[in-house]
Enzyme design. Structure first.
Site, PDB file in Angstrom:
ATOM      1  CG  ASP A 167      -2.095   0.892   1.075  1.00 35.42           C
ATOM      2  OD1 ASP A 167      -2.333   1.403  -0.040  1.00 35.42           O
ATOM      3  OD2 ASP A 167      -2.800   1.125   2.078  1.00 35.42           O
TER       4      ASP A 167
ATOM      5  CG  ASN B 207      -7.311  -2.811  -6.276  1.00 37.03           C
ATOM      6  OD1 ASN B 207      -6.343  -3.527  -6.026  1.00 37.03           O
ATOM      7  ND2 ASN B 207      -7.730  -1.889  -5.404  1.00 37.03           N
TER       8      ASN B 207
HETATM    9  C1  FPP Z   1      -1.960  -0.056  -3.309  1.00 37.64           C
HETATM   10  O1  FPP Z   1      -1.503   1.297  -3.305  1.00 37.64           O
HETATM   11  C2  FPP Z   1      -1.353  -0.776  -4.432  1.00 37.64           C
HETATM   12  C3  FPP Z   1      -2.063  -1.413  -5.417  1.00 37.64           C
HETATM   13  C4  FPP Z   1      -3.523  -1.436  -5.447  1.00 37.64           C
HETATM   14  C5  FPP Z   1      -1.365  -2.072  -6.533  1.00 37.64           C
HETATM   15  C6  FPP Z   1      -0.041  -2.711  -6.229  1.00 37.64           C
HETATM   16  C7  FPP Z   1       0.603  -3.083  -7.499  1.00 37.64           C
HETATM   17  C8  FPP Z   1       1.914  -2.950  -7.805  1.00 37.64           C
HETATM   18  C9  FPP Z   1       2.935  -2.558  -6.820  1.00 37.64           C
HETATM   19  C10 FPP Z   1       2.425  -3.211  -9.183  1.00 37.64           C
HETATM   20  C11 FPP Z   1       1.784  -4.269 -10.053  1.00 37.64           C
HETATM   21  C12 FPP Z   1       2.025  -5.636  -9.578  1.00 37.64           C
HETATM   22  C13 FPP Z   1       2.930  -6.531 -10.047  1.00 37.64           C
HETATM   23  C14 FPP Z   1       2.952  -7.881  -9.446  1.00 37.64           C
HETATM   24  C15 FPP Z   1       3.907  -6.240 -11.073  1.00 37.64           C
HETATM   25  P1  FPP Z   1      -2.572   2.454  -3.518  1.00 37.64           P
HETATM   26  O2  FPP Z   1      -2.666   2.733  -4.957  1.00 37.64           O
HETATM   27  O3  FPP Z   1      -3.875   2.080  -2.881  1.00 37.64           O
HETATM   28  O4  FPP Z   1      -1.887   3.635  -2.750  1.00 37.64           O
HETATM   29  P2  FPP Z   1      -2.652   4.808  -1.953  1.00 37.64           P
HETATM   30  O5  FPP Z   1      -3.424   4.166  -0.841  1.00 37.64           O
HETATM   31  O6  FPP Z   1      -1.521   5.638  -1.452  1.00 37.64           O
HETATM   32  O7  FPP Z   1      -3.525   5.513  -2.949  1.00 37.64           O
END
Ligand code: FPP
Length: 252
Positions: free
Chosen positions: A31, A79
Site C-alpha cells: 500500500d 480495485n
Molecule cells: C496499493 O496502493 C497498491 C495497489 C492497489 C497495486 C499494487 C501493485 C503494484 C505494486 C504493481 C503491479 C504488480 C505486479 C505484481 C507487477 P494504492 O494505490 O492504494 O496507494 P494509496 O493508498 O496511497 O492511494
C-alpha cells in the site's frame, strides 16, 4: 543466532535475526503507491511503477533470508472500481513485470503462483502468468504468490460453491467438511497460512486479504509507503515477529 548484517556497511541499523525462526510465509499488502506519487506530483501509475522496483528488492531479500513463501497483494477484486487508466496501467505493469522477471526468477529458484480469479484479467496477462508458472513450476527456493483479482470473501464464496457442488455430486459428504477440507478449495491450497502480514503506508486494516488464512498470523504495520519500503524494513518486521509470543490460542 546469526548476525548476518554486520558486514553490510550501508545498513544504518542491523538486527540480529534468529535464522531458525524466519517466517515461512510472509504476505504483504503493498500500500501507499498513490500517496508516494502524489507527494511528488506524479501520476498514480508512477507510484505503482516505483512499487514494482520494491517488489524486485524485497523478493531478493526474502529469498536471501530463507522465507519460503512471499505473497503480494497486487490487485484486489475491489480495485476494478479504480479509474480505467489506473487499472490499465496496473495490467501493463503486471505484463511487463512477468515478461522481464520470469528468466531471473527461474534462475533464482523462484516458483511463481497466482491467487485469485485470473479469468477477468486481460488475455495477454493470463497467458504471461500461465507461461511464468509453467517455466518456474519445478523451483523450490521460494514461492512468489501474486494475489491478482483476489478477494478473501470472493475466495470463501468460491470455496463454498465448489464444496456444495462436490456434495451434490456425492464426491464428499457434509460430515467431511472441516478446516482441512475447506483449505483444499481455496486459492492458497497447499500453501501454509501466512505467519506474518505486513502492511506499509500507515493503514491498519486487512482490506479483504487472506481472510481465512490470517486466523493466527502476526501483523506488522509501518508508516513507510511501499515504494520506499527497503530490505531493512523487511528485516525490522521479521525481527519484531521473532519477539512475538505465538500461542495459537493455547497456553504455554
Ligand atoms: C496499493 O496502493 C497498491 C495497489 C492497489 C497495486 C499494487 C501493485 C503494484 C505494486 C504493481 C503491479 C504488480 C505486479 C505484481 C507487477 P494504492 O494505490 O492504494 O496507494 P494509496 O493508498 O496511497 O492511494
Amino acid at each position: 543466532m546469526l548476525d548476518i548484517f554486520k558486514s553490510k556497511k550501508e545498513e544504518k541499523q542491523d538486527f540480529s535475526l534468529d535464522m531458525n525462526n524466519i517466517p515461512n510465509h510472509i504476505a504483504i499488502i503493498m500500500d501507499g503507491n498513490g500517496r508516494w506519487a502524489k507527494k511528488r506530483n506524479l501520476p498514480r501509475s508512477m507510484g505503482h511503477k516505483a512499487g514494482v522496483e520494491t517488489i524486485r528488492r524485497i523478493l531478493k531479500e526474502a529469498k536471501r533470508l530463507g522465507v519460503k513463501n512471499l505473497t503480494l497483494y497486487a490487485f484486489s477484486t475491489e480495485n476494478w472500481a479504480r479509474p480505467k487508466e489506473e487499472v490499465g496501467a496496473l495490467m501493463k505493469l503486471l505484463l511487463a513485470y512477468l515478461k522481464s522477471e520470469v528468466k531471473e526468477c527461474n534462475q533464482n529458484g523462484v516458483k511463481m503462483n497466482v491467487f485469485g480469479n485470473v479469468d477477468r484479467l486481460p488475455k495477454e496477462c493470463q497467458d504471461a502468468l500461465n507461461g511464468a508458472m509453467e517455466t518456474t513450476k519445478n523451483n523450490t527456493n521460494i514461492n512468489l504468490n501474486l494475489a491478482l483479482n483476489y478477494g478473501g470473501r470472493d475466495e470463501i464464496v468460491r470455496a463454498m460453491q465448489l464444496i456444495s457442488s462436490d456434495v451434490k455430486e456425492n464426491k464428499i459428504k457434509i460430515e467431511d467438511i472441516n478446516d482441512n477440507l475447506v483449505e483444499k478449495y481455496l486459492y492458497t491450497k497447499g500453501i501454509p497460512d501466512p505467519d506474518l502480514i505486513i502492511r506499509p503506508s500507515g493503514e491498519q486494516r486487512l482490506s479483504n486479504f487472506l481472510l481465512w488464512q490470517c486466523a493466527y498470523s502476526e501483523f506488522w504495520y509501518s508508516d513507510i509507503n511501499w515504494p520506499e519500503f527497503k530490505e531493512e524494513d523487511l528485516r525490522k518486521a521479521i525481527a519484531d515477529y521473532q519477539n512475538r509470543d505465538r500461542r495459537f490460542g493455547k497456553v504455554k
